[in-house]
Design an enzyme around this catalytic site. Structure first.
Site, mmCIF file in Angstrom:
data_model
loop_
_atom_site.group_PDB
_atom_site.id
_atom_site.type_symbol
_atom_site.label_atom_id
_atom_site.label_comp_id
_atom_site.label_asym_id
_atom_site.label_seq_id
_atom_site.Cartn_x
_atom_site.Cartn_y
_atom_site.Cartn_z
ATOM 1 N N CYS A 70 6.304 0.094 7.499
ATOM 2 C CA CYS A 70 5.821 1.514 6.813
ATOM 3 C C CYS A 70 6.899 1.830 5.643
ATOM 4 O O CYS A 70 8.052 2.117 6.355
ATOM 5 C CB CYS A 70 5.444 2.451 7.461
ATOM 6 N N LEU A 71 6.710 2.013 4.469
ATOM 7 C CA LEU A 71 7.801 2.529 3.594
ATOM 8 C C LEU A 71 8.310 3.723 3.961
ATOM 9 O O LEU A 71 9.389 4.278 3.374
ATOM 10 C CB LEU A 71 7.221 2.613 2.067
ATOM 11 N N HIS B 53 -2.628 7.467 6.974
ATOM 12 C CA HIS B 53 -1.577 8.342 6.430
ATOM 13 C C HIS B 53 -2.334 9.558 5.796
ATOM 14 O O HIS B 53 -1.621 10.703 5.963
ATOM 15 C CB HIS B 53 -1.131 7.570 5.436
ATOM 16 N N GLN C 113 2.936 9.990 1.400
ATOM 17 C CA GLN C 113 4.090 9.585 1.371
ATOM 18 C C GLN C 113 4.930 9.726 0.165
ATOM 19 O O GLN C 113 6.163 9.341 0.211
ATOM 20 C CB GLN C 113 3.930 7.860 1.470
ATOM 21 N N HIS D 136 -4.080 1.100 8.324
ATOM 22 C CA HIS D 136 -2.661 1.748 8.064
ATOM 23 C C HIS D 136 -2.703 2.788 7.020
ATOM 24 O O HIS D 136 -2.044 3.959 7.272
ATOM 25 C CB HIS D 136 -1.776 0.503 7.905
ATOM 26 N N GLU D 137 -3.242 2.576 5.687
ATOM 27 C CA GLU D 137 -2.840 3.312 4.434
ATOM 28 C C GLU D 137 -3.911 4.676 4.892
ATOM 29 O O GLU D 137 -3.310 5.739 4.781
ATOM 30 C CB GLU D 137 -3.272 2.626 3.414
ATOM 31 N N GLY E 260 0.666 -1.111 0.184
ATOM 32 C CA GLY E 260 -0.012 -0.063 -0.059
ATOM 33 C C GLY E 260 0.699 1.300 -0.068
ATOM 34 O O GLY E 260 1.998 1.134 0.336
HETATM 35 ZN ZN ZN Z 1 2.692 3.632 5.982
#
Ligand code: ZN
Length: 181
Positions: free
Chosen positions: A102-103, A148, A54, A144-145, A49
């Protein structure tokens, strides 16, 4: 377009509430191209995701490439979901715990507990109103997404700050224990 850079924890855009997209923006070619570029960046980073903040775009848009309805055969290619202006509702209070990564927080993982079942009402890339109900791991990814888009990172939701680790140490000291449970 050169490949998108994923910004990391500490960048102030990750802490902003993203603004809603207009219908005109949603249907624009630019948004379709943005989603394609986000998908590429997500593949490069081996994530499931990615949310627009991000990649330094503070808009209510997140993509998830996962069988969120958990209805496809295991070897099928996962569908790409595009969530625009999403609203999340908690359907089931019991908490589901999972080690998240998380990226935008590379190299780390932490144990987070979240509601087990959620519903999302959102607009898709064609501008159509959609809704989706998800449970367990699929509900974790969605929450989670979509966090953001509200300026929230999973680290804010750590159930226990001692269960926060570098991925190498997690593999060494925690993953085995998890498997035994
Ligand atoms: Zn994340």
């Amino acid at each position: 377009m050169s490949s998108l850079e994923i910004i990391k924890m500490g960048h102030p855009v990750l802490r902003k509430i993203a603004r809603e997209m207009t219908s005109e923006e949603i249907l624009s070619t630019e948004t379709k191209l943005l989603v394609q570029e986000m998908q590429k960046a997500m593949h490069t980073a081996a994530g499931v995701g990615l949310a627009a903040p991000q990649i330094n775009r503070s808009i209510q848009l997140a993509i998830i490439e996962y069988d969120l309805k958990e209805e496809l055969p295991e070897d099928a290619d996962p569908p790409l979901y595009v969530f625009i202006n999403p609203k999340i509702s908690i359907l089931d209070k019991p908490q589901y715990g999972f080690w998240e990564g998380c990226l935008s927080v590379p190299g780390l993982t932490g144990y987070v507990e979240r509601p087990n079942k959620v519903r999302v009402d959102y607009i898709d890339l064609e501008g159509q109103a959609q809704n989706l109900t998800a449970e367990g791991f699929a509900a974790v990814i969605i929450q989670h997404e979509l966090d953001h888009l509200q300026g929230i990172l999973y680290v804010d939701r750590l159930a226990d700050p001692t269960k926060f680790a570098y991925q190498e140490e997690f593999q060494q000291f925690w993953s085995h224990e998890e498997e035994l449970e």
